[in-house]
Write a protein that holds these residues in place. Sequence first.
Motif, short mmCIF file in Angstrom:
data_model
loop_
_atom_site.label_atom_id
_atom_site.label_comp_id
_atom_site.label_asym_id
_atom_site.label_seq_id
_atom_site.Cartn_x
_atom_site.Cartn_y
_atom_site.Cartn_z
N THR A 142 0.84 -1.18 0.00
CA THR A 142 0.00 0.00 0.00
C THR A 142 0.88 1.24 0.00
O THR A 142 1.85 1.33 0.75
CB THR A 142 -0.90 0.02 1.23
N LEU A 145 1.43 7.34 3.08
CA LEU A 145 0.27 8.20 3.27
C LEU A 145 0.34 9.51 2.52
O LEU A 145 -0.66 10.13 2.25
CB LEU A 145 0.10 8.49 4.77
N ARG A 183 -0.17 1.37 9.40
CA ARG A 183 -1.36 2.15 9.13
C ARG A 183 -2.40 2.06 10.23
O ARG A 183 -3.40 2.75 10.19
CB ARG A 183 -1.97 1.73 7.79
N PRO A 199 -5.50 5.11 8.69
CA PRO A 199 -6.12 4.48 7.52
C PRO A 199 -6.69 3.09 7.78
O PRO A 199 -7.65 2.70 7.14
CB PRO A 199 -4.96 4.44 6.51
N THR A 536 -7.42 1.72 -0.56
CA THR A 536 -7.19 2.98 -1.26
C THR A 536 -8.22 4.03 -0.84
O THR A 536 -7.87 5.20 -0.63
CB THR A 536 -7.27 2.76 -2.78
N HIS A 539 -7.17 5.45 2.41
CA HIS A 539 -6.06 6.38 2.22
C HIS A 539 -6.57 7.76 1.76
O HIS A 539 -6.19 8.80 2.30
CB HIS A 539 -5.10 5.79 1.19
N HIS A 542 -8.40 9.50 4.56
CA HIS A 542 -7.45 10.02 5.54
C HIS A 542 -6.84 11.33 5.06
O HIS A 542 -6.65 12.27 5.85
CB HIS A 542 -6.36 8.98 5.81
#
Length: 548
Positions: A142, A145, A183, A199, A536, A539, A542
């Motif tokens: 992933t 951030l 995360r 996240p 996603t 993310h 966030h």
Amino acid sequence: MLRLTWVQPEDLVAHELRQARQDGREPSAIEARWKAAGGGAAPVRAGASAQPASRYLRLLAEDLLDELADLPGPAAEREPTELPRIKALCPDWPTGLLLPGVGPAHHDRTAQRQPDRRSPEHGPVHGRAASETPTGTTPVGTPSLGTPPADAPPAFAATVCDETTGDGSTCATPAGHGPASDRSAPGRSAPGGAAAPGPLALEAAWLGRAVGCLLGKPVEKLPLDGIRQLARSTGNWPLAAYFTARGVPADLLAAHPWNRRSAATSLAENIDGMPEDDDLDHPLLNLLLLGRHGKAFRTADLARLWLDELPAGRAFTAERIAYRNLLAGIEPPHTARHRNPFREWIGALIRADVHGWTNPGDPAAAAEQAHRDAVLSHTANGVYAAMFTAATIAAAATGSLDVHACLRVGRSVVPSGSRLADALDHAVGTAAAHADFDEVVDALHARYSAAYHWVHAIPNTALVAAALTHADGDFTGSICRAVSGGWDTDSDGATAGSIAGLLAGTPAALPDRWTAPLKNRLATSVTGFDGIGFDTLAHLTHLEATRP
């Protein structure tokens, strides 16, 4: 013959007659004219009657809709739509942030919880079996951030870096934020000083919303008795897993057929990723809204976004009416009132989650943001339901409050003399008083089913609050109770799942039997989002929660 749902004037009149009585307006004279001319009742479950009306009856319907809108009613004073008047009727309107360890004592997770409820009918409050080992769904690799994920829609890929660095240069990973394995930590501070949920918590919320929606999809529109019979016929009662057609007697399916649009993608044997649903489309649209306009968006910005990005066929009930009104040149907030008998239905509530997720610890800001969204298509209790949901989620996003405290925070933004306030108080009290949730549901249906449509915000919001209360915020318990209560099953499951998922704090806390079939993939008509992963989406959410 095309019978477009939710917009035919001859179908709207009977809905508006019911709405008028709920508002305390007296529509009897208008109703008599409608019936004398041959006008009928509203379709019970569908969005349009089978046959079109005559030209005369359609013209009469349009005139009567306008006359009904002009009827005076006492509810306008105690159930306003304007935000200053709403706030004036909320004596406990939240002020300041709900910071961990700083807020009122009764908000803290250490406050006394509801008693554990066990019964032969509904089992333990906590729905996961002791032998079940949940697993997460976060894929390896992933992105960090500070950068938009590779599968982020173009709108985010083009704008996120400008908001993060201010100059359009490549975004750097913020200090303290490493790769995917980190995360679960709280995110950067949101504006105002509250820590945004990490996240992973937001991914759990997105997954929870999807799972709850998916659980309710095949039985949407079915009567309560039909839902219970279908689940019992396969040994799935109390509800504890996705519905299945395997083993259901043919005569029972003939009497209570699955939702025809959803059965092919939402029964246990054929789930392959999260299918499209407006309960997920609208949160996606609101992510786009915040990405383009920030939290200070105007209602007109949302209206333009709908026209640009929301296919007309993917808007329903109040949203479809508002969409039609926009195309007719009617400006917000009049779009919510003009010939719109669905203005207190559940549509604004299903759009509210993003406003809560992006205002952690600030329920007032979340409620105000939800209000600007809701008034495009809704009024009064339809707006309050969205505000309640957003404020509840904003409280849950602190990570320090239990579900009961979060629901109290949500209740504080609902006018105390409104029907929704009364419904919430009754639902929470009823849920606390009964060990068997079927008894709670029966009490709610006895109170609301005769007066309200199955999509109306009042009974559905009450059911969600009751489910969360009775399940003590447990994920499986919350979504199963919400869906087993009937009415708008996919929307109720989605909202309960979003709140309970956020409280769970990580996808690993959600049982794998719920999340694995989704395959970290969401189908949608919203441009740029089709096939996107829930990691996603977390993310991107966030990034909006922490944007200055």
